[in-house]
Scaffold this active site. Sequence first.
Site, mmCIF file in Angstrom:
data_model
loop_
_atom_site.group_PDB
_atom_site.id
_atom_site.type_symbol
_atom_site.label_atom_id
_atom_site.label_comp_id
_atom_site.label_asym_id
_atom_site.label_seq_id
_atom_site.Cartn_x
_atom_site.Cartn_y
_atom_site.Cartn_z
ATOM 1 N N MET A 16 -4.909 6.153 9.840
ATOM 2 C CA MET A 16 -3.671 5.953 9.076
ATOM 3 C C MET A 16 -3.854 6.318 7.596
ATOM 4 O O MET A 16 -3.014 7.002 7.012
ATOM 5 C CB MET A 16 -3.208 4.491 9.190
ATOM 6 C CG MET A 16 -2.906 4.046 10.601
ATOM 7 S SD MET A 16 -1.683 5.063 11.435
ATOM 8 C CE MET A 16 -0.194 4.626 10.568
ATOM 9 N N LYS A 100 -8.469 -8.293 4.868
ATOM 10 C CA LYS A 100 -7.275 -7.857 4.127
ATOM 11 C C LYS A 100 -6.958 -8.862 3.014
ATOM 12 O O LYS A 100 -6.610 -8.479 1.890
ATOM 13 C CB LYS A 100 -6.087 -7.698 5.095
ATOM 14 C CG LYS A 100 -6.234 -6.462 6.015
ATOM 15 C CD LYS A 100 -5.083 -6.351 6.992
ATOM 16 C CE LYS A 100 -5.291 -5.322 8.091
ATOM 17 N NZ LYS A 100 -5.230 -3.923 7.702
ATOM 18 N N SER A 122 -0.768 -3.925 11.525
ATOM 19 C CA SER A 122 0.117 -3.799 12.690
ATOM 20 C C SER A 122 0.605 -5.158 13.152
ATOM 21 O O SER A 122 1.525 -5.232 13.962
ATOM 22 C CB SER A 122 -0.629 -3.179 13.868
ATOM 23 O OG SER A 122 -1.268 -2.016 13.512
ATOM 24 N N HIS A 143 4.714 -0.779 7.249
ATOM 25 C CA HIS A 143 4.107 -0.439 8.541
ATOM 26 C C HIS A 143 4.449 0.999 8.906
ATOM 27 O O HIS A 143 5.561 1.297 9.338
ATOM 28 C CB HIS A 143 4.609 -1.424 9.609
ATOM 29 C CG HIS A 143 3.980 -1.226 10.942
ATOM 30 N ND1 HIS A 143 4.697 -1.255 12.113
ATOM 31 C CD2 HIS A 143 2.693 -0.979 11.296
ATOM 32 C CE1 HIS A 143 3.879 -1.047 13.128
ATOM 33 N NE2 HIS A 143 2.660 -0.871 12.660
ATOM 34 N N ASN A 146 1.664 6.251 13.436
ATOM 35 C CA ASN A 146 0.698 7.332 13.611
ATOM 36 C C ASN A 146 1.335 8.553 14.283
ATOM 37 O O ASN A 146 1.979 8.383 15.318
ATOM 38 C CB ASN A 146 -0.463 6.802 14.474
ATOM 39 C CG ASN A 146 -1.600 7.796 14.565
ATOM 40 O OD1 ASN A 146 -1.813 8.598 13.672
ATOM 41 N ND2 ASN A 146 -2.310 7.745 15.675
HETATM 42 N N1 LIG Z 1 -3.721 3.619 14.456
HETATM 43 C C1 LIG Z 1 -2.453 3.292 14.522
HETATM 44 O O1 LIG Z 1 -1.684 3.820 15.368
HETATM 45 C C2 LIG Z 1 -1.867 2.311 13.551
HETATM 46 C C3 LIG Z 1 -0.479 2.300 13.369
HETATM 47 C C4 LIG Z 1 0.079 1.420 12.428
HETATM 48 C C5 LIG Z 1 -0.733 0.562 11.726
HETATM 49 N N2 LIG Z 1 -2.093 0.585 11.947
HETATM 50 C C6 LIG Z 1 -2.897 -0.345 11.138
HETATM 51 O O2 LIG Z 1 -3.440 0.400 10.049
HETATM 52 C C7 LIG Z 1 -4.713 -0.142 9.691
HETATM 53 C C8 LIG Z 1 -5.756 0.956 9.815
HETATM 54 O O3 LIG Z 1 -5.781 1.408 11.143
HETATM 55 P P1 LIG Z 1 -6.436 2.809 11.545
HETATM 56 O O4 LIG Z 1 -5.912 3.122 12.907
HETATM 57 O O5 LIG Z 1 -6.314 3.775 10.437
HETATM 58 O O6 LIG Z 1 -7.957 2.348 11.687
HETATM 59 P P2 LIG Z 1 -9.272 3.224 11.501
HETATM 60 O O7 LIG Z 1 -10.344 2.465 12.166
HETATM 61 O O8 LIG Z 1 -9.031 4.647 11.900
HETATM 62 O O9 LIG Z 1 -9.482 3.207 9.920
HETATM 63 C C9 LIG Z 1 -9.818 2.047 9.217
HETATM 64 C C10 LIG Z 1 -10.777 2.472 8.121
HETATM 65 O O10 LIG Z 1 -10.991 1.385 7.235
HETATM 66 C C11 LIG Z 1 -12.349 1.434 6.814
HETATM 67 N N3 LIG Z 1 -12.682 0.091 6.338
HETATM 68 C C12 LIG Z 1 -12.841 -1.033 7.079
HETATM 69 N N4 LIG Z 1 -13.043 -2.086 6.254
HETATM 70 C C13 LIG Z 1 -12.982 -1.588 4.979
HETATM 71 C C14 LIG Z 1 -13.081 -2.175 3.694
HETATM 72 N N5 LIG Z 1 -13.278 -3.502 3.521
HETATM 73 N N6 LIG Z 1 -12.940 -1.376 2.612
HETATM 74 C C15 LIG Z 1 -12.728 -0.050 2.748
HETATM 75 N N7 LIG Z 1 -12.631 0.561 3.943
HETATM 76 C C16 LIG Z 1 -12.747 -0.206 5.038
HETATM 77 C C17 LIG Z 1 -13.122 1.893 8.026
HETATM 78 O O11 LIG Z 1 -14.349 2.492 7.656
HETATM 79 C C18 LIG Z 1 -12.145 2.896 8.657
HETATM 80 O O12 LIG Z 1 -12.390 4.205 8.214
HETATM 81 C C19 LIG Z 1 -4.934 -1.331 10.602
HETATM 82 O O13 LIG Z 1 -4.482 -2.481 9.965
HETATM 83 C C20 LIG Z 1 -4.076 -0.992 11.816
HETATM 84 O O14 LIG Z 1 -3.703 -2.137 12.537
HETATM 85 C C21 LIG Z 1 -2.673 1.442 12.815
#
Ligand SMILES: NC(=O)c1ccc[n+]([C@@H]2O[C@H](COP(=O)([O-])OP(=O)(O)OC[C@H]3O[C@@H](n4cnc5c(N)ncnc54)[C@H](O)[C@@H]3O)[C@@H](O)[C@H]2O)c1
Length: 319
Positions: A16, A100, A122, A143, A146
Amino acid sequence: MAMEFQRIGVIGLGTMGHGIVQTMALAGGQIKAFDTDSMLVENLHQRIAKNLSVMMEENAIAPVDVDEILQRITCCDSEADAIKNAEFVVEAIAEDLQAKQLLFARCESLVGADAILASNTSSFPSSSIASGLRHPERAINTHWFNPPHIIPVVEIIPGERTSDATIERVISFMKALGKHPVRVNQELPGFVLNRLQVALFREMLDLVGRGVISAEDLDVAVRGSLGLRWAAVGPMRVGDFGGWDILSKVYQVLAGEIRSYTQLPEILADMQASGNIGLKAGQGFFEFPTEDQAEIIADKDRKFMAWAKTLREAYQSGE
Ligand SMILES: NC(=O)c1ccc[n+]([C@@H]2O[C@H](COP(=O)([O-])OP(=O)(O)OC[C@H]3O[C@@H](n4cnc5c(N)ncnc54)[C@H](O)[C@@H]3O)[C@@H](O)[C@H]2O)c1
């Protein structure tokens, strides 16, 4: 549309975060970006350059100077560098409530009084993420979906103590990014769209699990009927066009027939047990050979871009 926020910090550059950085830089923002995984920081420009070139090929965006956009994105070695003095912070880190909360608490000492803290969670209510903040009125959930640089809608979910000013500034910022912000008025788990998605998945998985229809035919059926109508005018209008008198009768006949169970459907439990959980395993309901996956994902994104373009044109003409 003018962008109110110029200095933006984005923390978490995975699925994201990198698309959110791209969207904001494309709209003219200056971004400072950080991830605890240094590889994702190092290859951020490369990933965004690739996305932008595909989007230009597909006419999903007007031609742009990619280097100029990349110059607006600074890759940082530390979280503090990315956040310091930001006017708008986005967190897209792992879905971990405490992480968070702690991140937003650290932000408070690094940003000005007016800065906004936006979570891409999410599932967690904004009120929980902001519970320890000195200024919870500045925290909000935005929110995205993707892939965030392609899907137009962003749900905006204020917490109990989010101020009206924050909500208005965030909504106008999302519009300036070319997004379609949709305000959610109460903090319910799953907000609105994930609730709808789960309600539909429950029924779809039940029907496919019982062999009522194949996964392939279900996709054909939904794309060519419900999906088309919903994308064209939206489900509530579809109801108005059909007539709620008829739909009330259908509702009464079917409401007791459709699934309402809360446990994981058997078919999903089986898929988890076998490991066939979808594209990343090479097999879900459909097959995704590892060697073809990059092209399969690119093809899916091209389809999203084509439909998003149609929708954008409809929105622009006021529909
Ligand atoms: N993937 C989806 O379809 C989707 C859709 C909407 C919302 N989300 C939400 O978005 C957020 C990210 O999801 P994503 O799919 O991109 O996950 P992801 O695992 O692809 O990316 C998360 C990133 O955060 C980094 N990270 C973790 N802890 C950290 C910290 N303390 N400081 C800095 N970096 C840190 C990780 O290294 C990773 O690269 C989550 O809260 C998820 O629920 C995801």
